[in-house]
Enzyme design. Structure first.
Site, mmCIF file in Angstrom:
data_model
loop_
_atom_site.group_PDB
_atom_site.id
_atom_site.type_symbol
_atom_site.label_atom_id
_atom_site.label_comp_id
_atom_site.label_asym_id
_atom_site.label_seq_id
_atom_site.Cartn_x
_atom_site.Cartn_y
_atom_site.Cartn_z
ATOM 1 N N CYS A 235 -3.341 5.660 7.603
ATOM 2 C CA CYS A 235 -1.993 6.097 8.015
ATOM 3 C C CYS A 235 -1.147 6.778 6.976
ATOM 4 C CB CYS A 235 -1.374 4.905 8.378
ATOM 5 S SG CYS A 235 -2.280 4.063 9.833
ATOM 6 N N ALA A 236 -1.331 7.953 6.773
ATOM 7 C CA ALA A 236 -1.077 8.493 5.556
ATOM 8 C C ALA A 236 0.321 9.094 5.302
ATOM 9 C CB ALA A 236 -2.100 9.662 5.238
ATOM 10 N N PRO A 238 4.121 10.069 4.976
ATOM 11 C CA PRO A 238 4.336 11.667 4.580
ATOM 12 C C PRO A 238 3.440 11.876 3.289
ATOM 13 C CG PRO A 238 6.017 10.109 3.674
ATOM 14 C CD PRO A 238 5.355 9.295 4.576
ATOM 15 N N ASN A 240 2.702 10.151 0.298
ATOM 16 C CA ASN A 240 2.762 9.639 -0.760
ATOM 17 C C ASN A 240 2.121 8.931 -1.668
ATOM 18 O OD1 ASN A 240 5.400 11.043 -0.381
ATOM 19 N ND2 ASN A 240 6.536 9.322 -0.032
ATOM 20 N N LYS A 241 1.250 7.874 -0.975
ATOM 21 C CA LYS A 241 0.416 7.312 -1.494
ATOM 22 C C LYS A 241 -1.195 7.852 -1.633
ATOM 23 C CE LYS A 241 2.142 2.770 -0.204
ATOM 24 N NZ LYS A 241 2.968 3.092 1.047
ATOM 25 N N ASP A 284 -5.703 9.764 15.527
ATOM 26 C CA ASP A 284 -5.470 8.357 15.707
ATOM 27 C C ASP A 284 -6.456 7.294 15.024
ATOM 28 O OD1 ASP A 284 -5.146 5.867 16.842
ATOM 29 O OD2 ASP A 284 -4.967 6.431 18.938
ATOM 30 N N CYS A 364 5.378 -2.555 4.749
ATOM 31 C CA CYS A 364 6.698 -2.325 4.071
ATOM 32 C C CYS A 364 7.463 -3.264 4.827
ATOM 33 C CB CYS A 364 7.526 -1.027 3.809
ATOM 34 S SG CYS A 364 7.691 -0.200 5.117
HETATM 35 C C1 LIG Z 1 4.060 3.232 6.623
HETATM 36 S S1 LIG Z 1 3.860 4.825 7.181
HETATM 37 C C2 LIG Z 1 2.718 5.521 6.209
HETATM 38 C C3 LIG Z 1 3.589 5.839 4.821
HETATM 39 C C4 LIG Z 1 2.473 6.695 3.801
HETATM 40 N N1 LIG Z 1 1.154 5.710 3.359
HETATM 41 C C5 LIG Z 1 2.983 7.011 2.679
HETATM 42 O O1 LIG Z 1 2.892 6.095 1.566
HETATM 43 O O2 LIG Z 1 3.522 7.811 2.151
HETATM 44 C C6 LIG Z 1 2.888 4.730 8.715
HETATM 45 C C7 LIG Z 1 2.273 5.845 9.360
HETATM 46 O O3 LIG Z 1 1.455 5.416 10.174
HETATM 47 C C8 LIG Z 1 1.353 6.423 11.096
HETATM 48 N N2 LIG Z 1 0.612 5.856 12.392
HETATM 49 C C9 LIG Z 1 1.058 5.003 13.223
HETATM 50 N N3 LIG Z 1 -0.044 4.634 14.195
HETATM 51 C C10 LIG Z 1 -1.134 5.224 13.816
HETATM 52 C C11 LIG Z 1 -2.399 5.547 14.088
HETATM 53 N N4 LIG Z 1 -2.844 4.869 15.290
HETATM 54 N N5 LIG Z 1 -3.230 6.308 13.672
HETATM 55 C C12 LIG Z 1 -2.757 6.931 12.508
HETATM 56 N N6 LIG Z 1 -1.533 6.891 11.953
HETATM 57 C C13 LIG Z 1 -0.548 6.114 12.412
HETATM 58 C C14 LIG Z 1 2.788 6.711 11.262
HETATM 59 O O4 LIG Z 1 2.894 7.902 11.872
HETATM 60 C C15 LIG Z 1 3.277 6.639 9.935
HETATM 61 O O5 LIG Z 1 3.293 8.006 9.269
#
Ligand SMILES: C[S@@+](CC[C@H](N)C(=O)[O-])C[C@H]1O[C@@H](n2cnc3c(N)ncnc32)[C@H](O)[C@@H]1O
Length: 441
Positions: A235-236, A238, A240-241, A284, A364
């Protein structure tokens, strides 16, 4: 002056009861901590491009230009060598409300950013009094109740607004609220002072360094990616990780970044394009495993056991994003919906991890259901994974649940209002990290 003791303004008892179900005695302290501003600012330096020493000198120069001999301290922590911290100002007292000034109202998300050192961008301004001039100083308030209409031209009266600081106006009403043209963008008010004491530097992120919360930096260190490995960031966006993973790998190996939001994937593409080892897909991640066991093409879905390490930085209720001046979640059922998707994602991660591989689960947020209970569920459901110590340890242990023994709680990291997080160095957002290892065949 009024300051909230809960992100729900006393109107969300049902929601509050969902947050800590076992540790209810700790709830009032947790809620009031969520409303307060973390006082340190942290940047993660891109060590592929610049040195921490050089970036520290750059930060110190910016702070000196802004604050002269009162410039706050810039320091590092040995556990996170790529991170630089900016201490709060010693004397934020000159942010005091001045009755002679006009007022300006912002929404709560803008208000939260402002308390963390941001300036005010045009979309965040709800009310500016008629006659406010360019370069004029204004008292800035946040509208906690969400009742102030955008474009309000008179003084907004409410018991549920809080004073945030004093700013200098860079845009006037006609620039902010012109219905016939595109919505205004850019900085509308430059914050001179704020009540949190966080330096008002705005966001200095560029290719050399990123404004990033301390636990997010810890999280990737806990994952511990190595050059040449194959790593999945489920779940990448924006990203940042993802970029931190690539940097720790020296940009050598394979980092696959998935996100199910097309716009968020588009938004991170240019940032990720600076790294050879990253490939990003709009996908997904609950379907990331190729269940048919067919020969896969290079992109998702992937064969079982494809990755050395997996980061599941899960979609969550986000309650740890301090300060929570007012929570956007209004119904308990919304809060209850997150563990379901988190479990689906975790199940995929377990299958995609190679034997002996490492999985980090992070959120978070601060709810038991999305943190410790999710870990307890995973350990019950997947005997092939076990908890391992989430080092480097900067957070507190996890909360004690009947299903987790003391050793297991100690292996978790919870960033919350407990004594361990009280030191000035660690006044950061709420966050949770668990590290698992998959048994070798
Ligand atoms: C907590 S944020 C991730 C922040 C990111 N890891 C960073 O540090 O920049 C959660 C992300 O999960 C994505 N997300 C939600 N459901 C998902 C799924 N089923 N598959 C992939 N990504 C998903 C959202 O669009 C969102 O961008």
């Amino acid at each position: 002056m009024f300051y909230p003791k809960s992100p729900f303004l006393g109107k969300g008892l049902q929601l509050e009861n969902e947050i800590l179900k076992v540790h209810t005695a700790a709830l009032p302290q947790l809620l009031s901590w969520l409303c307060q501003t973390p006082r340190i600012t942290t940047y993660r330096v891109n060590t592929l491009r610049t040195s921490v020493i050089d970036y520290k000198a750059k930060l110190q120069e910016q702070l000196k230009q802004r604050y002269g001999h009162q410039a706050p301290r810039v320091y590092g922590l040995h556990e996170l060598p790529e991170m630089l911290c900016i201490a709060p100002l010693d004397a934020p007292a000159d942010a005091q409300y001045d009755d002679a000034l006009r007022q300006l109202i912002v929404d709560t998300s803008c208000g939260a950013a402002l308390l963390r050192g941001a300036h005010i961008f045009a979309p965040g301004v709800l009310a500016m009094e008629t006659g406010t001039q360019l370069q004029e100083l204004v008292n800035v308030f946040a509208d906690l109740a969400g009742k102030c209409k955008r474009g309000t031209a008179t003084r907004y009266v409410s018991d549920e607004k809080i004073f945030l600081g004093v700013g200098r106006v860079l845009m006037q009403r006609h620039q902010l609220y012109n219905n016939n043209k595109e919505s205004a963008s850019g900085i509308a008010v430059h914050m001179e002072t704020n009540v949190s004491g966080v330096p008002t530097l705005g966001d200095l992120s560029d290719a050399d360094a990123l404004l990033q919360n301390l636990p997010s930096i810890v999280c990737v260190r806990v994952l511990g990616p190595q050059p040449g490995e194959s790593v999945l960031d489920m779940c990448a966006a924006p990203g940042n990780k993802t970029t931190h993973i690539a940097e720790l790998m020296g940009d050598v190996g394979r980092v696959v970044a998935l996100d199910n939001s097309a716009s968020r994937v588009r938004g991170m593409q240019s940032k990720l394009a600076n790294y050879r080892c990253i490939e990003a897909y709009h996908f997904d991640a609950t379907k990331a495993l190729n269940e048919l066991g067919e020969e896969c093409s290079t992109g998702p879905p992937f064969a079982a056991e494809s990755f050395d390490r997996i980061l599941l930085d899960a979609p969550c209720s986000g309650l740890g994003n301090r300060p929570q001046l007012s929570c956007s979640i209004k119904q308990a059922k919304v809060l209850q919906s997150y563990p379901h998707v988190q479990r689906n994602l975790l199940a995929q991660a377990v299958s995609l991890l190679r034997p002996g591989g490492v999985l980090v689960y992070s959120t978070c947020t601060v709810t038991e259901a999305e943190c410790e209970q999710l870990v307890a569920w995973a350990l019950r459901k997947f005997p092939q994974i076990r908890l391992v110590d989430a080092q480097p340890k900067l957070g507190a242990p996890g909360l004690q649940l009947a299903e987790l023994d003391d050793d297991q709680c100690q292996m978790l990291q919870r960033f919350g209002p407990s004594a361990e997080n009280r030191s000035d160095d660690l006044d950061t957002v709420g966050f949770f990290i668990a590290k698992f290892e998959k048994a070798k065949n």
